[in-house]
Enzyme design. Structure first.
Site, mmCIF file in Angstrom:
data_model
loop_
_atom_site.group_PDB
_atom_site.id
_atom_site.type_symbol
_atom_site.label_atom_id
_atom_site.label_comp_id
_atom_site.label_asym_id
_atom_site.label_seq_id
_atom_site.Cartn_x
_atom_site.Cartn_y
_atom_site.Cartn_z
ATOM 1 N N ARG A 166 -0.856 -47.294 3.285
ATOM 2 C CA ARG A 166 -0.394 -48.148 4.690
ATOM 3 C C ARG A 166 0.859 -48.891 4.634
ATOM 4 O O ARG A 166 1.121 -49.316 5.693
ATOM 5 C CB ARG A 166 -1.618 -48.708 4.867
ATOM 6 C CG ARG A 166 -3.143 -47.895 5.039
ATOM 7 C CD ARG A 166 -4.289 -48.812 5.371
ATOM 8 N NE ARG A 166 -4.309 -49.119 6.838
ATOM 9 C CZ ARG A 166 -4.861 -48.363 7.741
ATOM 10 N NH1 ARG A 166 -5.504 -47.534 7.563
ATOM 11 N NH2 ARG A 166 -4.690 -49.116 9.250
ATOM 12 N N CYS A 222 -0.302 -51.925 7.978
ATOM 13 C CA CYS A 222 -0.785 -52.547 6.787
ATOM 14 C C CYS A 222 -2.120 -52.702 6.349
ATOM 15 O O CYS A 222 -2.822 -51.966 7.175
ATOM 16 C CB CYS A 222 -0.619 -54.274 7.199
ATOM 17 S SG CYS A 222 1.106 -54.699 7.905
ATOM 18 N N HIS A 225 23.460 -22.760 21.522
ATOM 19 C CA HIS A 225 23.609 -23.785 22.678
ATOM 20 C C HIS A 225 24.059 -25.093 21.902
ATOM 21 O O HIS A 225 23.729 -26.140 22.536
ATOM 22 C CB HIS A 225 22.809 -23.914 23.369
ATOM 23 C CG HIS A 225 22.461 -22.635 24.311
ATOM 24 N ND1 HIS A 225 22.961 -22.437 25.411
ATOM 25 C CD2 HIS A 225 21.784 -21.711 23.973
ATOM 26 C CE1 HIS A 225 22.658 -21.191 25.765
ATOM 27 N NE2 HIS A 225 21.623 -20.658 25.101
#
Length: 613
Positions: free
Chosen positions: A27, A2, A509
């Site tokens: 953020r 935040c 694979h």
């Protein structure tokens, strides 16, 4: 995670808070809110689900006066994103208003105790518990707001960066920190508060970085800095090495594109002053005191999260290849929980753009307790990791606003390359001519990136062809394998297309089962020692009608005849090629995301600085 912003002074707080929240929106952008207070007015709180623009549209229809204020942009931890869970949070009787970055781990225990004392709660957040705990102590103990905050925080387990207003003390703004960053800007009879320096730089270059378990009591013309144990501290004022232009888009449509194009400069800034003018020497001053430990290290452990972990993987190849020291690369988030074996002669290198990554900080503490030498590679000056480590190197990437990391990655790899080259020379593992050639080649990287960026329109054309794909595979060998992982991560982060990176040899694979005419496969296929093998991998993809997008060395004709699309990379040594191969993958991801209408700078569910575990 935040973003926090605060102001106390003689100006109107609202414009400062809203502009600050826009700077901090990378953020967290689930919701946003502000609280305003003036000398002769009641505190007001406005908050809305969504982005800062939604808050701004809502608040402008209300009274937004006041010369004290706090603001918050949220990345949700406790409680879904909505108006009620948005910050700020007021205590039940309105005495305290709080915004918070972090997680209170024992909030449910504290909440139960408050409920037993007849407190009720409106939200699902841990932050509202804090506000009520402060109020309870304030009223029950008849103490000042400062003491109530300090006593409340002694009962808290977890991480926090806090900004607090008390209704009865309208000339005071309180800040406290443990584990989540806070910066105080010092002006003329005014103070600014933020999670990082980006909202502060346009108002003042003088800042104070709060350390863990410290609090600041701010007035309009005074500041008291102390520990949570009430020990008074002398503020250490530092000067910001940042300009307002660094945090503007400067004509680019998105920060991410700007930051991709800044990489020639940011890499040059990272090695500027560290590579001699003759381009024959590397000197990393931040490692001077620990070089003896590095030279005799039995093992190096590199820790990181996300993109920084990918940079660490390239660091492993570099250090083992050149310096011949065993390297292990670990997710910082897993390292501390698996009871790792750490020796006193180990070197632990932690990589973080923000310098505040919670998992990395916890891993640093574990390594220090075991007696290892701990180094940091970080971008943000004054952040926690440089303060917690024994030594380290700043990347000098400049502010990175786009949530998907680009220039942070290449500057981290640049630092790791310089470390590996320097260490290999000191250990006598490479010849002088090889050493000088690597230094010269590293110095040429910015020009070679400029060469790649000149083909931006070609990457846009390619993106148009594959913007509707639902899956991508990225393949690489050796140094190119971590780049394949990073390319897949970028595409996932900003376009929401499922993508996976694999070592090219591992395709047989399992992943080869996914290949059909609808599967784009990005193959990093440079002319290095694994070239013949990667050519075979491409043939295997084409035999199953997969679409091959190949990154090749410029002038390659063999793969050009096989692949559906080819992107050329200037010739460069294998050890440094990752600094070039990642650039087309960044641009491809960017253009695909834009064409899909995604929020490039603020992708869903993500935040820039992960300050909670």
């Amino acid at each position: 995670m935040c973003g926090i912003v605060g102001y106390i002074g003689n100006r109107e707080a609202y414009p400062i808070l809203v502009n600050g929240l826009k700077r901090l929106e990378y953020r967290g952008y689930d919701s946003a809110g502000i609280s305003l207070l003036g000398k002769d007015q009641a505190a007001s709180i406005y908050k809305k689900k969504g982005k800062v623009a939604d808050l701004e549209a809502y608040a402008k229809t209300h009274d937004i006066s006041g010369d004290i204020g706090i603001g918050h942009t949220r990345w949700a931890t406790h409680g879904e994103p909505n108006d009620i869970n948005a910050h700020p949070h007021a205590s039940e009787n309105g005495h305290f208003i709080v915004i918070h970055n972090g997680i209170i781990e024992n909030y449910s225990h504290l909440k139960k105790k408050l409920e037993d004392r007849d407190y009720t709660f409106k939200s699902e957040t841990d932050t509202e518990v804090l506000a009520n705990l402060m109020e309870y102590i304030y009223l029950k103990g008849r103490v000042s707001a400062e003491i109530a905050v300090r006593l409340a925080l002694h009962k808290v387990i977890g991480a926090y960066g806090l900004a607090i207003i008390c209704r009865e003390e309208p000339d005071t703004l309180i800040a406290a920190r443990r584990g989540s960053p806070l910066v105080i800007g010092v002006g003329e009879n005014e103070y600014f508060l933020a999670s990082d320096a980006t909202p502060i730089v346009e108002h003042t270059k003088s800042v104070i970085y709060l350390n863990d378990n410290e609090m600041a009591v701010l007035g309009r013309d005074k500041m008291l800095l102390k520990t949570l144990n009430n020990d008074q501290l002398t503020p250490k004022v530092q000067k910001l090495d940042m300009e307002i232009g660094d945090i503007e888009k400067n004509g680019y449509p998105h920060f991410m594109l700007k930051e991709i194009f800044e990489q020639p400069r940011s890499i040059k800034d990272t090695f500027r002053g560290r590579i001699s003018q003759e381009m024959t020497e590397i000197s990393l001053g931040g490692l001077h005191t620990v070089m003896p430990d590095l030279e005799k290290a039995r093992r190096i452990i590199i820790l990181g999260c996300g993109t920084s972990w990918h940079a660490g993987l390239i660091g492993e190849y570099l250090i083992e290849d050149l310096a011949r020291v065993p390297v292990e690369v670990e997710y910082a988030s897993e390292f501390r929980y698996r009871n790792p074996i750490i020796h006193k002669d180990d070197i632990v290198i932690t990589i973080s753009q923000s310098g505040e990554t919670a998992d990395s900080l916890a891993a640093i503490q574990l390594a220090k307790e075991a007696g290892a030498t701990v180094l940091g590679i970080c971008n943000v000056v004054g952040s926690s990791i440089p303060r917690e480590t024994d030594a380290g190197v700043y990347t000098h990437a400049g502010p990175e606003i786009g949530v998907a990391s680009t220039k942070a990655f290449t500057t981290q790899v640049t630092v790791l390359a310089m470390m590996a080259i320097m260490l290999s020379k000191k250990k006598g593992n490479i010849t002088s001519s090889h050493y000088q050639n690597l230094v010269a080649e590293l110095s040429d990287i910015p020009k070679k990136i400029d060469n790649i960026l000149a083909y931006n329109d070609e990457f846009l054309k390619l993106a148009r062809l594959y913007k509707d794909a639902t899956n991508f595979l990225y393949l690489g060998r050796g140094y190119s394998f971590p780049v394949a992982l990073e390319g897949a991560l970028k595409l996932k982060e900003i376009s929401y297309i499922h993508a996976e990176g694999y070592p090219a040899a591992e395709m047989k694979h399992g992943p080869i089962a996914l290949i059909d005419e609808n599967m784009p496969v990005v193959v990093i296929a440079l002319q290095d020692k694994s070239y013949d093998k990667i050519v075979s991998n491409i043939q295997e993809i084409k035999a199953r009608k997969g679409k091959v997008i190949a990154l090749v060395t410029q002038g390659d004709t063999t793969i050009r005849e096989m692949a559906d699309h080819v992107m050329g990379i200037p010739p460069t040594p294998e050890t440094l090629a990752s600094l070039l191969t990642v650039i087309p993958l960044q641009l491809l991801s960017y253009h695909i995301a834009v064409l899909r209408g995604c929020s490039v700078d603020q992708p869903r569910n993500l935040a820039k600085s992960v300050t909670v575990e």
